[in-house]
Design a protein around this motif. Sequence first.
Motif, PDB file in Angstrom:
ATOM      1  N   ALA A 558     -28.636  -0.510   4.018  1.00 34.35           N
ATOM      2  CA  ALA A 558     -27.450  -1.259   3.599  1.00 34.35           C
ATOM      3  C   ALA A 558     -27.737  -2.080   2.344  1.00 34.35           C
ATOM      4  CB  ALA A 558     -26.968  -2.160   4.735  1.00 34.35           C
ATOM      5  N   SER A 559     -28.924  -2.695   2.278  1.00 34.33           N
ATOM      6  CA  SER A 559     -29.275  -3.494   1.097  1.00 34.33           C
ATOM      7  C   SER A 559     -29.361  -2.619  -0.152  1.00 34.33           C
ATOM      8  CB  SER A 559     -30.610  -4.210   1.334  1.00 34.33           C
ATOM      9  OG  SER A 559     -30.548  -5.029   2.474  1.00 34.33           O
ATOM     10  N   SER A 560     -30.007  -1.457  -0.015  1.00 34.02           N
ATOM     11  CA  SER A 560     -30.115  -0.564  -1.174  1.00 34.02           C
ATOM     12  C   SER A 560     -28.756  -0.034  -1.597  1.00 34.02           C
ATOM     13  CB  SER A 560     -31.055   0.599  -0.848  1.00 34.02           C
ATOM     14  OG  SER A 560     -30.532   1.409   0.188  1.00 34.02           O
ATOM     15  N   MET A 561     -27.867   0.155  -0.629  1.00 36.67           N
ATOM     16  CA  MET A 561     -26.526   0.648  -0.956  1.00 36.67           C
ATOM     17  C   MET A 561     -25.727  -0.402  -1.718  1.00 36.67           C
ATOM     18  SD  MET A 561     -23.771   2.393   1.642  1.00 36.67           S
ATOM     19  CE  MET A 561     -22.299   3.214   1.007  1.00 36.67           C
ATOM     20  N   ILE A 562     -25.904  -1.672  -1.354  1.00 34.17           N
ATOM     21  CA  ILE A 562     -25.213  -2.746  -2.069  1.00 34.17           C
ATOM     22  C   ILE A 562     -25.673  -2.798  -3.525  1.00 34.17           C
ATOM     23  CG2 ILE A 562     -24.980  -5.262  -2.240  1.00 34.17           C
ATOM     24  CD1 ILE A 562     -25.070  -5.357   0.817  1.00 34.17           C
ATOM     25  N   ILE A 563     -26.992  -2.733  -3.734  1.00 34.26           N
ATOM     26  CA  ILE A 563     -27.530  -2.774  -5.102  1.00 34.26           C
ATOM     27  C   ILE A 563     -27.024  -1.583  -5.911  1.00 34.26           C
ATOM     28  CG2 ILE A 563     -29.636  -2.710  -6.476  1.00 34.26           C
ATOM     29  CD1 ILE A 563     -31.051  -4.118  -4.151  1.00 34.26           C
ATOM     30  N   LEU A 564     -27.046  -0.392  -5.287  1.00 39.73           N
ATOM     31  CA  LEU A 564     -26.600   0.807  -5.994  1.00 39.73           C
ATOM     32  C   LEU A 564     -25.115   0.741  -6.325  1.00 39.73           C
ATOM     33  CD1 LEU A 564     -27.472   3.551  -7.073  1.00 39.73           C
ATOM     34  CD2 LEU A 564     -26.948   4.529  -4.834  1.00 39.73           C
ATOM     35  N   GLN A 565     -24.317   0.177  -5.409  1.00 39.45           N
ATOM     36  CA  GLN A 565     -22.873   0.053  -5.659  1.00 39.45           C
ATOM     37  C   GLN A 565     -22.602  -0.883  -6.822  1.00 39.45           C
ATOM     38  OE1 GLN A 565     -20.223   1.509  -4.362  1.00 39.45           O
ATOM     39  NE2 GLN A 565     -20.525   2.009  -2.206  1.00 39.45           N
ATOM     40  N   LEU A 566     -23.363  -1.964  -6.905  1.00 41.17           N
ATOM     41  CA  LEU A 566     -23.154  -2.917  -7.994  1.00 41.17           C
ATOM     42  C   LEU A 566     -23.585  -2.331  -9.336  1.00 41.17           C
ATOM     43  CD1 LEU A 566     -24.343  -6.214  -6.262  1.00 41.17           C
ATOM     44  CD2 LEU A 566     -21.992  -5.545  -6.797  1.00 41.17           C
ATOM     45  N   MET A 567     -24.562  -1.442  -9.325  1.00 44.28           N
ATOM     46  CA  MET A 567     -25.027  -0.837 -10.572  1.00 44.28           C
ATOM     47  C   MET A 567     -24.128   0.299 -11.048  1.00 44.28           C
ATOM     48  SD  MET A 567     -29.133  -0.538 -10.360  1.00 44.28           S
ATOM     49  CE  MET A 567     -29.107   0.271 -11.953  1.00 44.28           C
ATOM     50  N   LEU A 601     -31.812   8.305   8.193  1.00 47.18           N
ATOM     51  CA  LEU A 601     -31.837   7.046   7.445  1.00 47.18           C
ATOM     52  C   LEU A 601     -32.912   7.069   6.361  1.00 47.18           C
ATOM     53  CD1 LEU A 601     -31.226   4.465  10.296  1.00 47.18           C
ATOM     54  CD2 LEU A 601     -29.842   4.742   8.247  1.00 47.18           C
ATOM     55  N   ILE A 602     -34.040   7.720   6.635  1.00 45.73           N
ATOM     56  CA  ILE A 602     -35.073   7.847   5.599  1.00 45.73           C
ATOM     57  C   ILE A 602     -34.524   8.640   4.425  1.00 45.73           C
ATOM     58  CG2 ILE A 602     -37.289   8.936   5.078  1.00 45.73           C
ATOM     59  CD1 ILE A 602     -38.219   8.143   7.863  1.00 45.73           C
ATOM     60  N   TYR A 603     -33.818   9.723   4.725  1.00 42.01           N
ATOM     61  CA  TYR A 603     -33.219  10.534   3.659  1.00 42.01           C
ATOM     62  C   TYR A 603     -32.262   9.693   2.820  1.00 42.01           C
ATOM     63  CZ  TYR A 603     -30.093  13.957   1.496  1.00 42.01           C
ATOM     64  OH  TYR A 603     -29.328  14.659   0.598  1.00 42.01           O
ATOM     65  N   TRP A 604     -31.391   8.938   3.473  1.00 44.07           N
ATOM     66  CA  TRP A 604     -30.385   8.175   2.745  1.00 44.07           C
ATOM     67  C   TRP A 604     -31.012   6.995   2.001  1.00 44.07           C
ATOM     68  CZ3 TRP A 604     -24.976   8.407   5.273  1.00 44.07           C
ATOM     69  CH2 TRP A 604     -23.996   8.231   4.294  1.00 44.07           C
ATOM     70  N   LEU A 605     -31.989   6.333   2.631  1.00 47.41           N
ATOM     71  CA  LEU A 605     -32.647   5.202   1.972  1.00 47.41           C
ATOM     72  C   LEU A 605     -33.397   5.663   0.727  1.00 47.41           C
ATOM     73  CD1 LEU A 605     -33.669   2.283   1.809  1.00 47.41           C
ATOM     74  CD2 LEU A 605     -35.477   2.908   3.437  1.00 47.41           C
TER      75      LEU A 605
END
Length: 650
Positions: A558-567, A601-605
């Motif tokens: 979820a944290s990585s997804m937030i960063i990616l969404q903001l970028m 989850l490893i794949y998505w992360l």
Amino acid sequence: MQQQQRFIVALAASAAVLILWSVLFPPARQPQPNGNANNPAVAQGSPSPTSQATASPTATPAQVAQAPSPTPGPTPDTVPARKVRITTPLYETTFDTRGAVATSWIVKKVKRSDGTWRELYSAGSTKDQKKPLELIATPPAAVAPEQLFRPFQIVTNDATLNSVLANRNFKISGASSESGDATIEVPSGSKQVEFTIHDDATGLDVSKRMTFYADRYIAEVELKLTRNNQLAPQAQLVIGPNIGDQGIDHYTFYSFAPEGVAVLNGQVRRVNALEVHSDRVSTGAINSILEWIGIKTIVPKPPDHEPIDGTVQWAGIDDTYFGMIAVPTKPTTGLEYRTTPYQHKVNGKDEQRFLITGLVPVSTDGTKTEIYTGPKDHRLLAAGSTEIKELGGPQVDLGEAINFGFLGSMRRFLAVPILFAIDRLQRITGSYGVAIMLFTIFIYSLFFPLKWQSSRKMKKAQKYAPRMKELQEKLKGMKSTDPRMKELQMEQLRLMKEANPLGGCLPLLIQMPFLFALYSAITISIDFRQASFLWIPDLSGPEPYILSFIRILPLLFASSMIILQLMTPAPSADPMQRKMMAIGMPMMMLYILWSAPAGLLIYWLVGNIVGFLQQFIINRMTKSEDEGPPSDAQGINEKPPPKKLSPAEA
């Protein structure tokens, strides 16, 4: 006002994603069945058998008969009770002479794709305490014995015969001893065990010959059933109840509870316990809504009894990873599924659960019926299909037992090569976790050109958003006779063509089937089951809790997804909306994927981390394209100088 509208649209889009995910990965519709066969809590928290007999009148094996038989009662049983245990390198099963039924079926080993052997254990195992992988459920104490079906039990349409078949002790031939419990070792090749009974009062003669193989999960049943020297016209072989890993005590839509599965008229049909337990015929989600609002008429049926129409190629009971499937030599009719409800106490509260059983029609003339009992791995099911054909059975595809879910054909098409690639990477690295990570990097690198194109389209959409809004406002207040309207409309079309948000979304959608296929791959390969990586003991299941309530992988995702969404560039230029989507969507996905398999989850992360690096590179390389579009003063009011005409044109 428009900001509120956009916010509502964003919420609707988020809800659509949630609904789509639920459709693609449907939750298990039935309550948790008898999860842990060895759990004494089932016996402690169950009500009396009499209440269950009232609640489930159709689930009683003795009541399967259509009408009582006028024949005399069975003769007294003089054969002593015995147990026979058959052990092979792959599994160990125990039969009781009372009814000649299986009371235990433990899968011990599985052959991996690289040719090595691996021990299998129950999902209820811990690192320090390994539990055997038992596929047959322990009967709940809440259910009276006469209500229960047992694996390999024979059922007819005559109640008197059913009583003999279920309660008499069969004689055993093929065992090393003539009395007492026996153990039959099958270290190689195959061995046969025959169970027989003769009843003078009913004129019943039964021979149930079973063949067990050392190197395959296939067993054979040859049933010969005569009455007064005449073949019985109909018989059913019991499969179940609740075949699956009995160590699972909690089911989710990532790990579904035992259900019925069959191929009827060439089509796969899945039958869960709630459908069988219901007092109405299941007609699908849309028809159920129409029935609820009164447009369509409800079709009633007996509760806990589901007759299945159609020609049966094979049928059985399974869960996510294991199953028991009966394959008659010839297609037949008369398949039924039954449920037996019972109450189980969970945290001091009663919870209704079900045992689901399949009654598969079989020949009574000694014709073979092939039984596959073991892992639902796509390789093993393909091998089992070939073995059935070699043993004289029909041509079948046991791989259809795997529940690929929504868009199953596409996911099956992609999942097999994905597994092949991950398997080869695992042989190099020695770890399925590392193999998934390397595969993720490869897939995201393969789609990098699409991501580049997507980011450029999104940037243009974001860059032109203020100008598009300005043009929309001007066109609203402009009369149709205004000479500038055509120019503004042409500019609007040009901007829409250059900055179409769909042009940025569609390339990303191409990657989604690979995500779904990888999820399917994790659930169709026994190699992932209980494959450890770092602190994760099982890549096919959810990450274990840390401090009893925290899971690291979903939080990192979820944290990585937030960063990616903001970028990532977005079509909307409103900062508030972007932040809401950048935070709201990951939080929703965190909820959805909280109990997802760790391998997924490893794949998505890793994909988010690779996507972050790719987006950083894209943002740096497309920085020169961030200049805004021409303003109205530059683009509209400043018209280009008139074109000079040539002498010929003049």
